[in-house]
Design an enzyme around this catalytic site. Sequence first.
Site, PDB file in Angstrom:
ATOM      1  N   GLY A  49       0.772  -1.245   0.000  1.00  0.00           N
ATOM      2  CA  GLY A  49       0.000   0.000   0.000  1.00  0.00           C
ATOM      3  C   GLY A  49       0.799   1.287   0.000  1.00  0.00           C
ATOM      4  O   GLY A  49       0.329   2.317  -0.475  1.00  0.00           O
ATOM      5  N   GLU A 104       4.221   4.418   5.294  1.00  0.00           N
ATOM      6  CA  GLU A 104       3.098   3.479   5.223  1.00  0.00           C
ATOM      7  C   GLU A 104       1.848   4.202   4.738  1.00  0.00           C
ATOM      8  O   GLU A 104       1.692   5.414   4.958  1.00  0.00           O
ATOM      9  CB  GLU A 104       2.911   2.876   6.630  1.00  0.00           C
ATOM     10  N   ASP A 108      -4.306   1.553  10.929  1.00  0.00           N
ATOM     11  CA  ASP A 108      -5.706   1.210  11.217  1.00  0.00           C
ATOM     12  C   ASP A 108      -5.739   0.613  12.631  1.00  0.00           C
ATOM     13  O   ASP A 108      -5.692   1.342  13.610  1.00  0.00           O
ATOM     14  CB  ASP A 108      -6.138   0.224  10.122  1.00  0.00           C
ATOM     15  N   GLY A 110      -3.318  -0.852  13.978  1.00  0.00           N
ATOM     16  CA  GLY A 110      -1.982  -0.625  14.515  1.00  0.00           C
ATOM     17  C   GLY A 110      -1.173  -1.912  14.642  1.00  0.00           C
ATOM     18  O   GLY A 110       0.002  -1.885  14.989  1.00  0.00           O
ATOM     19  N   THR A 112       0.059  -3.979  12.372  1.00  0.00           N
ATOM     20  CA  THR A 112       1.199  -4.084  11.458  1.00  0.00           C
ATOM     21  C   THR A 112       2.378  -3.237  11.936  1.00  0.00           C
ATOM     22  O   THR A 112       3.499  -3.729  12.060  1.00  0.00           O
ATOM     23  CB  THR A 112       0.772  -3.621  10.041  1.00  0.00           C
ATOM     24  N   LEU A 113       2.106  -1.967  12.212  1.00  0.00           N
ATOM     25  CA  LEU A 113       3.209  -1.070  12.572  1.00  0.00           C
ATOM     26  C   LEU A 113       3.733  -1.347  13.972  1.00  0.00           C
ATOM     27  O   LEU A 113       4.931  -1.212  14.221  1.00  0.00           O
ATOM     28  CB  LEU A 113       2.776   0.384  12.410  1.00  0.00           C
ATOM     29  N   LYS A 137      -6.339   6.133  10.928  1.00  0.00           N
ATOM     30  CA  LYS A 137      -7.705   5.737  11.293  1.00  0.00           C
ATOM     31  C   LYS A 137      -7.713   5.492  12.806  1.00  0.00           C
ATOM     32  O   LYS A 137      -7.765   4.345  13.269  1.00  0.00           O
ATOM     33  CB  LYS A 137      -8.029   4.450  10.530  1.00  0.00           C
ATOM     34  N   ASP A 165      -5.949  -0.723  -1.765  1.00  0.00           N
ATOM     35  CA  ASP A 165      -6.726  -1.559  -2.681  1.00  0.00           C
ATOM     36  C   ASP A 165      -7.979  -2.134  -2.055  1.00  0.00           C
ATOM     37  O   ASP A 165      -8.179  -2.086  -0.849  1.00  0.00           O
ATOM     38  CB  ASP A 165      -5.859  -2.739  -3.144  1.00  0.00           C
ATOM     39  N   ARG A 171      -5.739   0.553  -6.630  1.00  0.00           N
ATOM     40  CA  ARG A 171      -4.468   1.126  -6.134  1.00  0.00           C
ATOM     41  C   ARG A 171      -3.975   2.256  -7.021  1.00  0.00           C
ATOM     42  O   ARG A 171      -3.245   3.134  -6.582  1.00  0.00           O
ATOM     43  CB  ARG A 171      -3.363   0.052  -6.119  1.00  0.00           C
TER      44      ARG A 171
HETATM   45  P1  5GP Z   1      -3.390  -2.313  10.542  1.00  0.00           P
HETATM   46  O1  5GP Z   1      -2.415  -3.401  10.847  1.00  0.00           O
HETATM   47  O2  5GP Z   1      -3.023  -0.978  11.143  1.00  0.00           O
HETATM   48  O3  5GP Z   1      -4.812  -2.726  10.915  1.00  0.00           O
HETATM   49  O4  5GP Z   1      -3.488  -2.123   8.989  1.00  0.00           O
HETATM   50  C1  5GP Z   1      -2.385  -2.193   8.193  1.00  0.00           C
HETATM   51  C2  5GP Z   1      -2.684  -2.424   6.736  1.00  0.00           C
HETATM   52  O5  5GP Z   1      -4.025  -2.803   6.466  1.00  0.00           O
HETATM   53  C3  5GP Z   1      -2.484  -1.168   5.954  1.00  0.00           C
HETATM   54  O6  5GP Z   1      -1.140  -1.009   5.616  1.00  0.00           O
HETATM   55  C4  5GP Z   1      -3.348  -1.394   4.753  1.00  0.00           C
HETATM   56  O7  5GP Z   1      -2.657  -2.125   3.773  1.00  0.00           O
HETATM   57  C5  5GP Z   1      -4.492  -2.230   5.280  1.00  0.00           C
HETATM   58  N1  5GP Z   1      -5.657  -1.361   5.576  1.00  0.00           N
HETATM   59  C6  5GP Z   1      -6.065  -0.900   6.763  1.00  0.00           C
HETATM   60  N2  5GP Z   1      -7.152  -0.103   6.634  1.00  0.00           N
HETATM   61  C7  5GP Z   1      -7.427  -0.068   5.300  1.00  0.00           C
HETATM   62  C8  5GP Z   1      -8.424   0.613   4.509  1.00  0.00           C
HETATM   63  O8  5GP Z   1      -9.315   1.341   4.966  1.00  0.00           O
HETATM   64  N3  5GP Z   1      -8.362   0.392   3.161  1.00  0.00           N
HETATM   65  C9  5GP Z   1      -7.421  -0.395   2.571  1.00  0.00           C
HETATM   66  N4  5GP Z   1      -7.462  -0.522   1.254  1.00  0.00           N
HETATM   67  N5  5GP Z   1      -6.465  -1.029   3.288  1.00  0.00           N
HETATM   68  C10 5GP Z   1      -6.471  -0.864   4.640  1.00  0.00           C
END
Ligand code: 5GP
Length: 185
Positions: A49, A104, A108, A110, A112-113, A137, A165, A171
């Site tokens: 992303g 990044e 969302d 959190g 992953t990070l 988010k 995506d 994308r």
């Molecule tokens: P997290 O681990 O913070 O929940 O999310 C990490 C990854 O989830 C982001 O890098 C992204 O690729 C995907 N992601 C999270 N929220 C969204 C969203 O609203 N739309 C899309 N397309 N991908 C998301």
Amino acid sequence: MTPYAYTPESLKVLFTEQQLQNRIEELAEEMNHLYRDTEVLIMICILKGGFMFASDLARKLNIPCQIEFVRLSSYGDGQKTTGTVKPVDLTLPRLSNRDVLLVEDIVDTGLTLNFFMEYLESLHTPKSLRLAVLLDKQEARQRPVKTDFIGFEVGNEYVVGYGLDDQGYYRNLPYIAHFTDTDSQ
Ligand code: 5GP
């Protein structure tokens, strides 16, 4: 398996191309100032992303940069995190004593990070480790993540475009959008 319903007509623009570029320009100015004495900045783009944000941001930086890529996955094909972060490719050069900037698309939950930053801190000893996310988010946060640069705040809804995506689609859009018609996804 039902074929993917590609429905660009049900997208509503949240941030236009111009808004994204203006904000990235501002972030780049802050970075150019902050890293003005840095010998080489190691920018790590988190795939998939983060590719558009990293590419536009990198072109606006006037400091020496080394650009690296890692690939992490937690969403599979759906619109919800699987809850597990899958490190697909974490190949990196030595980061000890270097200034490192992670780039990044969105933070969302959190997960992953939080995982990746702890991984980097434990394995490498960077001189500095900062994080730039295009979208934040906040409402969805489950794990703490320290963000240094944020493009825009977004609500708890699924967004696409500009690197983000839905099952691999959208994308390439130069703007960020969300779906108005959730049935058509
Ligand atoms: P997290 O681990 O913070 O929940 O999310 C990490 C990854 O989830 C982001 O890098 C992204 O690729 C995907 N992601 C999270 N929220 C969204 C969203 O609203 N739309 C899309 N397309 N991908 C998301």
